[in-house]
Motif scaffolding. Structure first.
Motif, PDB file in Angstrom:
ATOM      1  N   VAL A  93       0.840  -1.183   0.000  1.00  0.00           N
ATOM      2  CA  VAL A  93       0.000   0.000   0.000  1.00  0.00           C
ATOM      3  C   VAL A  93       0.876   1.234   0.000  1.00  0.00           C
ATOM      4  O   VAL A  93       1.911   1.266   0.665  1.00  0.00           O
ATOM      5  CB  VAL A  93      -0.905   0.038   1.247  1.00  0.00           C
ATOM      6  CG1 VAL A  93      -2.051   1.009   1.025  1.00  0.00           C
ATOM      7  CG2 VAL A  93      -1.418  -1.337   1.572  1.00  0.00           C
ATOM      8  N   VAL A 105       1.159   5.596   0.155  1.00  0.00           N
ATOM      9  CA  VAL A 105       0.600   6.942   0.308  1.00  0.00           C
ATOM     10  C   VAL A 105       1.660   7.954  -0.123  1.00  0.00           C
ATOM     11  O   VAL A 105       2.853   7.674  -0.055  1.00  0.00           O
ATOM     12  CB  VAL A 105       0.137   7.238   1.758  1.00  0.00           C
ATOM     13  CG1 VAL A 105      -1.058   6.381   2.125  1.00  0.00           C
ATOM     14  CG2 VAL A 105       1.271   7.042   2.761  1.00  0.00           C
ATOM     15  N   PHE A 160      -4.381  11.568   7.932  1.00  0.00           N
ATOM     16  CA  PHE A 160      -5.212  10.623   7.162  1.00  0.00           C
ATOM     17  C   PHE A 160      -4.351   9.555   6.489  1.00  0.00           C
ATOM     18  O   PHE A 160      -4.797   8.433   6.268  1.00  0.00           O
ATOM     19  CB  PHE A 160      -6.122  11.351   6.167  1.00  0.00           C
ATOM     20  CG  PHE A 160      -5.458  11.878   4.926  1.00  0.00           C
ATOM     21  CD1 PHE A 160      -5.299  11.042   3.812  1.00  0.00           C
ATOM     22  CD2 PHE A 160      -5.012  13.178   4.867  1.00  0.00           C
ATOM     23  CE1 PHE A 160      -4.698  11.523   2.661  1.00  0.00           C
ATOM     24  CE2 PHE A 160      -4.410  13.664   3.712  1.00  0.00           C
ATOM     25  CZ  PHE A 160      -4.236  12.837   2.614  1.00  0.00           C
ATOM     26  N   HIS A 161      -3.098   9.917   6.173  1.00  0.00           N
ATOM     27  CA  HIS A 161      -2.184   8.910   5.622  1.00  0.00           C
ATOM     28  C   HIS A 161      -1.902   7.818   6.654  1.00  0.00           C
ATOM     29  O   HIS A 161      -1.917   6.629   6.345  1.00  0.00           O
ATOM     30  CB  HIS A 161      -0.853   9.552   5.224  1.00  0.00           C
ATOM     31  CG  HIS A 161      -0.931  10.469   4.048  1.00  0.00           C
ATOM     32  ND1 HIS A 161      -0.424  11.747   4.070  1.00  0.00           N
ATOM     33  CD2 HIS A 161      -1.444  10.281   2.808  1.00  0.00           C
ATOM     34  CE1 HIS A 161      -0.624  12.318   2.885  1.00  0.00           C
ATOM     35  NE2 HIS A 161      -1.250  11.450   2.106  1.00  0.00           N
ATOM     36  N   ARG A 184      -3.769   7.000   9.150  1.00  0.00           N
ATOM     37  CA  ARG A 184      -4.996   6.214   9.364  1.00  0.00           C
ATOM     38  C   ARG A 184      -5.166   5.170   8.261  1.00  0.00           C
ATOM     39  O   ARG A 184      -5.475   4.009   8.520  1.00  0.00           O
ATOM     40  CB  ARG A 184      -6.225   7.127   9.395  1.00  0.00           C
ATOM     41  CG  ARG A 184      -6.296   8.023  10.620  1.00  0.00           C
ATOM     42  CD  ARG A 184      -7.701   8.579  10.836  1.00  0.00           C
ATOM     43  NE  ARG A 184      -8.153   9.507   9.797  1.00  0.00           N
ATOM     44  CZ  ARG A 184      -7.875  10.829   9.803  1.00  0.00           C
ATOM     45  NH1 ARG A 184      -7.181  11.371  10.796  1.00  0.00           N
ATOM     46  NH2 ARG A 184      -8.327  11.606   8.839  1.00  0.00           N
ATOM     47  N   GLN A 185      -4.909   5.608   7.028  1.00  0.00           N
ATOM     48  CA  GLN A 185      -5.080   4.680   5.907  1.00  0.00           C
ATOM     49  C   GLN A 185      -4.134   3.479   6.033  1.00  0.00           C
ATOM     50  O   GLN A 185      -4.558   2.329   5.902  1.00  0.00           O
ATOM     51  CB  GLN A 185      -4.816   5.413   4.589  1.00  0.00           C
ATOM     52  CG  GLN A 185      -5.152   4.569   3.371  1.00  0.00           C
ATOM     53  CD  GLN A 185      -4.667   5.213   2.066  1.00  0.00           C
ATOM     54  OE1 GLN A 185      -4.423   6.425   2.005  1.00  0.00           O
ATOM     55  NE2 GLN A 185      -4.513   4.398   1.043  1.00  0.00           N
ATOM     56  N   LEU A 195      -5.082   1.058   8.873  1.00  0.00           N
ATOM     57  CA  LEU A 195      -6.199   0.180   8.529  1.00  0.00           C
ATOM     58  C   LEU A 195      -5.730  -0.956   7.621  1.00  0.00           C
ATOM     59  O   LEU A 195      -6.108  -2.116   7.804  1.00  0.00           O
ATOM     60  CB  LEU A 195      -7.315   0.970   7.842  1.00  0.00           C
ATOM     61  CG  LEU A 195      -8.177   1.808   8.787  1.00  0.00           C
ATOM     62  CD1 LEU A 195      -9.114   2.714   8.002  1.00  0.00           C
ATOM     63  CD2 LEU A 195      -8.984   0.901   9.726  1.00  0.00           C
ATOM     64  N   GLU A 196      -4.887  -0.602   6.649  1.00  0.00           N
ATOM     65  CA  GLU A 196      -4.387  -1.620   5.721  1.00  0.00           C
ATOM     66  C   GLU A 196      -3.567  -2.667   6.466  1.00  0.00           C
ATOM     67  O   GLU A 196      -3.587  -3.841   6.121  1.00  0.00           O
ATOM     68  CB  GLU A 196      -3.516  -0.982   4.632  1.00  0.00           C
ATOM     69  CG  GLU A 196      -4.249   0.019   3.748  1.00  0.00           C
ATOM     70  CD  GLU A 196      -5.127  -0.639   2.692  1.00  0.00           C
ATOM     71  OE1 GLU A 196      -5.096  -1.893   2.605  1.00  0.00           O
ATOM     72  OE2 GLU A 196      -5.837   0.088   1.974  1.00  0.00           O
ATOM     73  N   ARG A 216      -1.065   1.800  16.127  1.00  0.00           N
ATOM     74  CA  ARG A 216      -1.406   2.925  15.245  1.00  0.00           C
ATOM     75  C   ARG A 216      -0.676   4.191  15.658  1.00  0.00           C
ATOM     76  O   ARG A 216      -0.173   4.940  14.823  1.00  0.00           O
ATOM     77  CB  ARG A 216      -2.907   3.228  15.318  1.00  0.00           C
ATOM     78  CG  ARG A 216      -3.720   2.246  14.549  1.00  0.00           C
ATOM     79  CD  ARG A 216      -5.196   2.500  14.748  1.00  0.00           C
ATOM     80  NE  ARG A 216      -5.885   1.328  14.247  1.00  0.00           N
ATOM     81  CZ  ARG A 216      -7.140   1.341  13.810  1.00  0.00           C
ATOM     82  NH1 ARG A 216      -7.833   2.462  13.844  1.00  0.00           N
ATOM     83  NH2 ARG A 216      -7.671   0.246  13.360  1.00  0.00           N
TER      84      ARG A 216
END
Lengths: 290, 391
Positions: free
Chosen positions: B144, B146, B157-158, B160-161, B164-165, B173
């Motif tokens: 993944v 970013v 938000f990066h 967070r993304q 989650l992945e 986190r």
């Protein structure tokens, strides 16, 4: 007709008073380029090669109506020089400087997106419309006004393509060296688009090399948008992986950037590829002879 | 410029990126004491070489107890690892990094690098780290990515993304967010082009620990990074490449027997390609520069090429533009130095003063083989190398 530069282009040189700047400015003048002024901070008011020197690009533009600039300054001041030109409304900036840190280029490219300035380079030999305007360090005498547009990531290898097309009598409309750095200004696609729209250009030679994916992206673009014949050579089929070959951008890392992948993409797009760098001109001629 | 793992980990600690406890060892008799200072009875012995896949060639060993530790040390320290880097001779191991093992639940792949086509710094992660993971599997394992904004960098938000992945716990986190902030700060401050942590350990407690560290610094930024320049380990570079570097020449040693000297990087690669096309094998890549330089530079370059014992013939390809071929010829005659040439040297010149250059070489009676044509030059060089092998 031609692309980007021609008889009417009014050029200033940033860094004209330096050794390299002066050497090449003299040759540009001799070629017939309308070089109208130089800019060197702290040397405003003086004269070099009969040209006025200004402290600021804005002053040079106000006084001379220049619309293009060629930059010969050290890597640490190159980003400043490019931004100063952009701010002064210069439409075309050619940056010869080699060795600009890549993160500086990332920030510069983001900042340039707010201006209507086209950047060629850095680490570029420049651009030439034969017989009209030379903005660069290429040997003028090997060029010949003609019908082939050449776009390349290399310097001396571009001269090879130029000489071959001169020799077979096709000549060049405009030759653009987009530079050997990984992050740079105008790319293959920008030049392909302009060559496709240019009436004088009848065929295009693309000279690529290992590293990155610009040739693959160019191939996809050619397939969709380019009707003119394209010949391509990609340097570095014999290069080992993970080794940088001279240019900052010339490196094959993992599966990405190999000459093979670039050739495959170009071939699929209908481009006439040559594996022999001595045959770029001959291949083009073969097409025109039918 | 590449940094060693131990150098990279020192920077990590300075920037708040957790690393395992470790001690650097440069002599076998210091190994036991180092192990005792780490405690436990199990250690990882890691050869400090500039290679991306040293574990594939035995450069990383696990040792249980002092006997195994000694054996691992002897097998590595002072030996040469054939990593595919540093030329045909491999790379000498001058230092070992001894580390305590980390109890982990998962190995994550983590890399930050400059993406040249997006023109951004990107961060890529994968759940499958380690030597069998994302790096080796190519496209098969999901990675993944970013992208940092040029002004704002990486944003929450990066984080967070990616969290989650990676399916991270709350604690992990927070740690990932810290890691990305710290790594990006390091990346920018030190002008890196690549920062890779593989594997990045996720522990049962939700901590992230950098088990490995690979940093590459932008060569173009070394002038403003004097501290990093001082970390350069020239021993890791092939001897001829090192000498070339000192003369400001870009030289890459290869496996073949035809030495190459060319002006300009693109033309140098094209010359190698053409040799291959004619059935020859280049011994090196060498760009003497597309700009202005004198005969001394050329003489040095030619001597350097001839210093490689593998070289059976040399191909010189010069497209004179700004560079004058007659000056290059002068440098080559100087390099031959009256004693003649060890092997046949084929010279192709084209462009500015090419005729004068080729004539001077032919008149020197030193045995230069001259031509205007690129194709002929490659053919002649391949023939000369074959004749050399046969003799």
């Amino acid at each position: 007709m031609s692309i980007l530069v021609g008889r009417k282009t009014r050029v200033i040189c940033q860094g004209l008073t330096g050794r390299q700047g002066r050497y090449h400015a003299e040759r540009m003048l001799r070629y017939g380029t309308q070089l109208v002024a130089g800019v060197t901070p702290g040397k405003g008011g003086s004269e070099v090669l009969g040209l006025p020197i200004y402290d600021l690009v804005q002053d040079a533009v106000d006084e001379t109506d220049a619309d293009a600039s060629i930059i010969f300054v050290p890597p640490a001041s190159a980003v400043d020089a490019i931004m100063e030109a952009a701010k002064a409304g210069i439409g075309l900036v050619v940056c010869i400087t080699e060795g600009i840190p890549v993160q500086d280029m990332l920030r510069l490219k983001a900042a340039l997106s707010f201006y209507n300035t086209r950047l060629i380079g850095p680490n570029s030999p420049g651009i030439i419309t034969p017989g009209e305007c030379k903005m660069g360090i290429m040997p003028g005498q090997i060029h010949q006004p003609g019908i082939i547009g050449i776009v390349s990531r290399s310097g001396t290898l571009t001269y090879e393509a130029v000489q071959q097309t001169s020799k077979v009598g096709l000549g060049q409309s405009t030759v653009v060296g987009i530079g050997g750095d990984p992050v740079h200004g105008l790319g293959f696609i920008d030049c392909l688009e302009m060559f496709e729209a240019d009436r004088k250009t009848k065929g295009i030679i693309l000279v690529g090399e290992i590293g990155g994916s610009e040739e693959e992206e160019a191939a996809a673009y050619i397939q969709r948008h380019v009707r003119k014949p394209v010949v391509a050579y990609v340097a570095g089929i014999s290069a080992p992986r993970n080794r940088r070959m001279g240019h900052a951008g010339a490196i094959v890392s993992r599966a990405q950037g190999s000459a093979r992948s670039k050739y495959a993409a170009l071939e699929e797009a209908g481009v006439m590829v040559v594996f022999n760098p001595a045959l770029m001109g001959a291949k083009m001629l073969e097409y025109f002879r039918g | 410029m590449k940094l060693h793992e131990y150098q990279a980990k020192a920077l990590f600690r300075e920037y708040g990126i957790p690393t395992p406890k470790g001690v650097l060892v440069d002599a076998l008799d210091k190994l036991e004491q180092a192990a005792r200072s780490l405690g436990g009875d199990e250690w990882i012995v890691k050869a400090q070489v500039h290679a991306s896949e040293r574990s594939q060639v035995g450069g990383v060993r696990w040792a249980h107890g002092m006997d195994e530790l000694r054996k691992a040390g002897e097998a590595l320290l002072g030996q040469r690892l054939h990593t595919g880097y540093g030329g045909p001779g491999g790379q000498r191991v001058d230092r070992l990094l001894l580390e305590a093992p980390v109890q982990l639940e998962q190995e994550i792949y983590f890399v930050m690098q400059v993406d040249r086509s997006l023109e951004r710094v990107v961060c890529r992660v994968s759940q499958s780290g380690g030597s069998t993971g994302a790096e080796r599997a190519g496209g098969e394992i999901e990675i993944v990515q970013v992208e940092a904004d040029a002004v704002l960098g990486f944003m929450p938000f990066h984080y967070r993304q990616l969290s989650l992945e990676l399916d991270l716990s709350r604690q992990a986190r927070r740690r990932l967010a810290e890691l990305m902030q710290n790594a990006y700060r390091l990346f920018r401050d030190k002008d890196l082009v690549m920062l890779r942590i593989n594997p990045l350990a996720l522990t049962g407690a939700g901590e992230l620990v950098a088990l490995d560290a690979k940093l590459t610094v932008d060569d173009n930024a070394l002038d403003r990074q004097p501290d990093l320049r001082a970390l350069h380990d020239a021993e890791q570079v092939d001897a001829i490449e090192r000498a070339a570097e000192e003369h400001g020449l870009h030289y890459v040693r290869l496996d073949g027997d035809i030495g190459c000297m060319v002006n300009g990087a693109g033309l140098a690669m094209a010359t190698m390609d053409l040799l291959k096309l004619h059935g020859g094998e280049p011994a090196n890549f060498l760009d003497v520069g597309g700009h202005v330089y004198g005969p001394e530079q050329v003489a040095k370059a030619l001597r350097l090429i001839l210093s490689d014992g593998q070289v059976k013939a040399v191909l010189v390809n010069i497209f004179g533009g700004i560079v004058r071929c007659d000056l290059i010829a002068q440098g080559m005659i100087e390099a031959a130095g009256g004693q003649g040439l060890r092997v046949p040297v084929v010279v192709r010149m084209q462009g500015t003063e090419a005729y004068a250059g080729l004539q001077a070489l032919a008149a020197s009676d030193l045995g230069f083989i001259t031509t205007h044509k690129l194709e002929d030059a490659a053919r002649l060089a391949v023939e000369a190398a074959r004749a050399g092998v046969a003799a």
